[in-house]
Design a protein around this motif. Structure first.
Motif, short mmCIF file in Angstrom:
data_model
loop_
_atom_site.label_atom_id
_atom_site.label_comp_id
_atom_site.label_asym_id
_atom_site.label_seq_id
_atom_site.Cartn_x
_atom_site.Cartn_y
_atom_site.Cartn_z
N SER A 158 8.33 -7.28 0.34
CA SER A 158 7.42 -8.19 0.59
C SER A 158 5.82 -7.29 0.57
CB SER A 158 7.39 -8.89 1.72
OG SER A 158 8.68 -9.67 1.68
N ALA A 159 6.12 -6.35 1.09
CA ALA A 159 4.75 -5.45 1.03
C ALA A 159 4.59 -5.14 -0.33
CB ALA A 159 5.04 -4.11 2.05
N SER A 160 5.63 -4.34 -1.08
CA SER A 160 5.16 -4.16 -2.45
C SER A 160 4.56 -5.25 -3.06
CB SER A 160 6.45 -3.61 -3.14
OG SER A 160 6.31 -3.09 -4.46
N GLN A 161 5.19 -6.37 -2.95
CA GLN A 161 4.56 -7.74 -3.59
C GLN A 161 3.03 -8.11 -3.14
OE1 GLN A 161 6.87 -10.99 -2.91
NE2 GLN A 161 5.87 -12.43 -4.61
N LEU A 162 2.81 -7.82 -1.82
CA LEU A 162 1.66 -8.01 -1.51
C LEU A 162 0.46 -7.14 -1.88
CD1 LEU A 162 -0.12 -9.69 0.57
CD2 LEU A 162 0.47 -8.13 2.43
N LEU A 163 1.06 -5.79 -2.16
CA LEU A 163 0.13 -4.77 -2.77
C LEU A 163 -0.20 -5.03 -4.16
CD1 LEU A 163 -1.41 -2.38 -1.63
CD2 LEU A 163 0.52 -0.88 -2.12
N ARG A 164 0.72 -5.88 -4.72
CA ARG A 164 0.26 -5.95 -6.29
C ARG A 164 -0.86 -7.17 -6.37
NH1 ARG A 164 6.52 -5.47 -7.81
NH2 ARG A 164 6.53 -7.06 -6.40
N ASN A 165 -1.08 -7.86 -5.40
CA ASN A 165 -2.18 -8.54 -5.44
C ASN A 165 -3.71 -7.97 -5.72
OD1 ASN A 165 -4.49 -10.72 -4.69
ND2 ASN A 165 -3.24 -11.40 -3.04
N PRO A 166 -4.25 -8.32 -6.82
CA PRO A 166 -5.43 -7.57 -6.80
C PRO A 166 -6.50 -7.50 -6.02
CG PRO A 166 -4.79 -9.22 -8.71
CD PRO A 166 -3.95 -9.52 -7.57
N LYS A 167 -6.66 -8.68 -5.13
CA LYS A 167 -7.41 -8.50 -4.03
C LYS A 167 -6.97 -7.43 -2.99
CE LYS A 167 -7.35 -12.88 -3.26
NZ LYS A 167 -7.55 -14.22 -2.47
N ALA A 220 -7.50 -3.94 -4.46
CA ALA A 220 -8.79 -3.55 -4.48
C ALA A 220 -9.39 -3.22 -2.78
CB ALA A 220 -9.77 -4.65 -5.11
N ARG A 221 -9.04 -4.00 -1.97
CA ARG A 221 -9.45 -3.89 -0.65
C ARG A 221 -8.75 -2.39 -0.11
NH1 ARG A 221 -12.99 -3.39 3.01
NH2 ARG A 221 -12.48 -3.99 5.11
N VAL A 222 -7.55 -2.15 -0.40
CA VAL A 222 -7.21 -0.91 -0.01
C VAL A 222 -7.72 0.49 -0.74
CG1 VAL A 222 -5.00 0.54 -0.10
CG2 VAL A 222 -4.77 -1.69 0.62
N ASP A 223 -8.21 0.29 -1.89
CA ASP A 223 -9.00 1.14 -2.53
C ASP A 223 -10.18 1.18 -2.00
OD1 ASP A 223 -6.72 1.67 -4.37
OD2 ASP A 223 -7.57 0.40 -5.80
N GLU A 224 -10.93 0.38 -1.61
CA GLU A 224 -12.22 0.43 -0.94
C GLU A 224 -12.27 1.08 0.27
OE1 GLU A 224 -15.27 -2.86 1.10
OE2 GLU A 224 -13.77 -3.33 -0.40
N LEU A 225 -11.33 0.61 1.12
CA LEU A 225 -10.96 1.36 2.35
C LEU A 225 -10.68 2.72 2.45
CD1 LEU A 225 -8.96 -1.33 4.26
CD2 LEU A 225 -11.40 -0.58 4.77
#
Length: 151
Positions: free
Chosen positions: A42-51, A54-59
């Motif tokens: 589920s975490a892997s699937q959530l991380l594929r969400n573009p938003k 993008a937020r993880v990359d920003e942080l």
């Protein structure tokens, strides 16, 4: 809530990843529930969400930017503040600002040494005085008045 914003659990998940947690741990800490190894999927699937990605990359970019400050940068700031402090005849202000910045970045850690011993044993054991039964009774027995009632 606007469509371009993350919900609370997604934001917590992103913050957990930016802090260095594993995907499954960040997923669970964000408030999602999962059994067995479903958290990883589920975490892997959530991380594929573009938003979310993008937020993880920003942080992570913000964290990288904060970590770019080095001891050399602080020394350069200290030299600049020292020159300014000499010019204004106020060295304490500049030094305090740079030291505060260094403490915030974790480059300086204040440590206090506690050297106290709350109880010390006696060097030599003293005499052990035991009370006799009469002494104990006189000290701790309930007192009775003239009529025989307890006080």
């Amino acid at each position: 809530m606007p469509k371009d914003r993350l919900n609370i659990r997604q934001e917590r998940f992103c913050l957990g990843l930016a802090e260095g947690l594993s995907q499954s741990r960040a997923y669970k800490e964000a408030g999602y529930s999962a059994r067995a190894n479903a958290a990883e999927a589920s975490a892997s699937q959530l991380l594929r969400n573009p938003k979310v990605a993008a937020r993880v990359d920003e942080l992570r970019a913000e964290a990288a930017k904060r970590s770019e400050i080095t001891v050399d940068d602080l020394v350069a700031d200290l030299n600049l503040m020292f020159k300014l402090a000499l010019a204004t005849k106020n060295p304490a202000a500049g030094v305090t600002a740079v030291m505060g910045k260094a403490k915030l970045l974790g480059l300086i850690i204040d440590r206090a040494e506690v050297a106290s011993m709350p109880r010390r044993p006696m060097r030599e054991p003293g005499e052990v005085k035991q009370m006799t039964l009469e002494e104990w009774t006189a000290k701790f027995a309930p007192k009775r008045d003239d009529e025989g009632t307890l006080q």
